[in-house]
Design an enzyme around this catalytic site. Structure first.
Site, short mmCIF file in Angstrom:
data_model
loop_
_atom_site.label_atom_id
_atom_site.label_comp_id
_atom_site.label_asym_id
_atom_site.label_seq_id
_atom_site.Cartn_x
_atom_site.Cartn_y
_atom_site.Cartn_z
N CYS A 116 0.82 -1.23 0.00
CA CYS A 116 0.00 0.00 0.00
C CYS A 116 0.84 1.27 0.00
O CYS A 116 0.31 2.37 0.11
CB CYS A 116 -0.94 0.00 1.21
SG CYS A 116 -0.10 0.34 2.77
N CYS A 148 -1.23 -1.74 6.71
CA CYS A 148 -1.86 -3.01 6.32
C CYS A 148 -1.14 -4.24 6.87
O CYS A 148 -1.51 -5.37 6.58
CB CYS A 148 -1.99 -3.10 4.79
SG CYS A 148 -0.40 -3.40 3.97
N CYS A 171 24.70 4.05 3.49
CA CYS A 171 26.04 4.45 3.02
C CYS A 171 26.84 3.30 2.42
O CYS A 171 27.60 3.50 1.48
CB CYS A 171 26.81 5.16 4.12
SG CYS A 171 27.04 4.21 5.62
N HIS A 198 30.74 4.10 8.91
CA HIS A 198 30.47 4.89 7.71
C HIS A 198 31.50 4.46 6.66
O HIS A 198 32.59 4.00 7.00
CB HIS A 198 30.57 6.40 7.99
CG HIS A 198 30.05 7.24 6.85
ND1 HIS A 198 28.86 6.96 6.22
CD2 HIS A 198 30.55 8.33 6.21
CE1 HIS A 198 28.66 7.85 5.26
NE2 HIS A 198 29.67 8.69 5.24
N ASP A 215 32.16 11.84 -0.95
CA ASP A 215 31.10 11.11 -0.25
C ASP A 215 29.81 11.25 -1.05
O ASP A 215 29.21 12.33 -1.11
CB ASP A 215 30.92 11.67 1.17
CG ASP A 215 29.97 10.80 2.01
OD1 ASP A 215 29.03 10.21 1.42
OD2 ASP A 215 30.15 10.73 3.24
N GLU A 218 26.46 12.56 0.47
CA GLU A 218 26.37 13.98 0.83
C GLU A 218 26.76 14.90 -0.32
O GLU A 218 26.89 16.11 -0.13
CB GLU A 218 27.30 14.25 2.02
CG GLU A 218 27.08 13.33 3.21
CD GLU A 218 25.82 13.68 3.99
OE1 GLU A 218 25.63 14.84 4.33
OE2 GLU A 218 25.01 12.76 4.25
#
Ligand SMILES: [Zn+2]
Length: 340
Positions: A116, A148, A171, A198, A215, A218
């Protein structure tokens, strides 16, 4: 646009620049016996093999076909006219960063309900199906629809081939796929692993003769202080891995004592030794000339990293921003919201 057209552009570009980095003869080396059998040295050797999967010519060609080359080259050419401090290849990767986040990859905290499209909530994890495992998923997160009650699976794919079509994740998925695309465009690229959960990319700039922080989550280019200054992230180790070796790049990202977490997972001398062994193994089949060039770069990088010690150069405005990907609660919990 036909696939042939893309191939032609790629082939012409490769012929013109000839700067696709050398792919080692032995793309899947035998596992290294860690010199020192500490858990962290074993982890480093395992991590070092992660980006080797990118050194596959068929995969690099597939990746190239996923790219809007005309758009990327046109953007890079325009940028190059206005900013000569970077080379054409650097501008190309910057255009890639922008396109990758705006048009290609999607960040997923909780996947939408497959029934949904409602919001879901995490309820744990489960084992991957044989198909998911075959596509490189090590684990599958489970979510339940708040509306649901449908169960939604979210496989965490690790293989870049699957990520070229799946195009979503966090990431880990972003950095893996972005690093692949950098390689496919002919840049030398590192997959950078941070011990504090990270990962990102570094790309070698032939113009500036140094490794550049990139990166994809970002859209960050050459903003190494983003994590400690912008996110307020504390870190212990950041290690760059590639088919050319392994380098401790922590000093590029952690320049403030207040952001430095204890480096106590392994004695420093053992860390150096382990990274040296990995590097030697990666370069085993390189020519003497290639090895000499890389060693000279290593020395230059070491001088660069040493130059950051004890300097408190102010971060740029671009670096002073909180984490952009990830929901508020999520970044808050990780101490990356920029609030200190
Ligand atoms: Zn639903």
């Amino acid at each position: 646009m036909s696939g042939d057209w893309i191939h032609n552009v790629a082939a012409q570009y490769r012929a013109a620049t000839g700067n696709r980095p050398p792919v080692p003869t032995m793309t899947r080396p035998q596992p290294t016996a860690p010199l020192i059998q500490s858990p962290f040295s074993r982890e480093l050797h395992n991590l070092s093999r992660t980006p080797l999967v990118l050194e596959d010519q068929a995969l690099l060609d597939e990746a190239l076909e996923a790219l809007p080359l005309e758009r990327l080259y046109s953007e890079a050419e325009q940028a190059a006219e206005n900013d000569e401090s970077w080379g054409m290849q650097d501008h190309l990767i910057r255009a890639l960063l922008k396109w990758f986040r705006e048009d290609f990859f999607t960040w997923v905290n909780e996947p939408a309900c497959t029934n949904c499209s409602g919001e879901t909530a995490a309820i744990g994890g489960t084992a991957p199906t044989p198909q998911e495992r075959g596509d490189g998923a090590g684990r599958v997160e489970l979510y339940e629809c708040k509306v649901c009650k449908t169960l939604v699976r979210f496989p965490r794919y690790g293989h870049p081939r699957k990520l070229l079509t799946f195009r979503k994740g966090r990431c880990g998925e972003w950095a893996m796929c972005f690093t692949l695309l950098c390689r496919s465009l002919g840049s030398r690229a590192r997959w950078v692993w941070c011990a504090e959960d990270h990962v990102w990319t570094e790309v070698y700039s032939e113009t500036q003769k140094r490794w550049i922080h990139a990166d994809s989550c970002e859209t960050a280019w050459d903003q190494p202080r983003l994590y400690e200054q912008g996110w307020g992230k504390k870190m212990s180790y950041a290690i760059g891995f590639s088919a050319e070796g392994a380098t401790d790049v922590s000093r590029r990202y952690i320049r403030t004592e207040a952001r430095q977490l204890p480096r106590n997972r392994i004695p420093e001398s053992e860390l150096v030794l382990n990274l040296r062994v990995i590097t030697q193994e990666r370069r085993l089949h390189f020519s003497a000339n290639q090895k000499a060039v890389l060693e000279s770069e290593d020395h230059a990088e070491e001088r660069e990293l040493q130059s950051y010690a004890g300097t408190a150069a102010p971060a740029s405005t671009a670096e002073l921003r909180p984490r952009e990907t990830g929901a508020g609660e999520w970044t808050e919990a990780r101490g990356e919201s920029g609030r200190r």
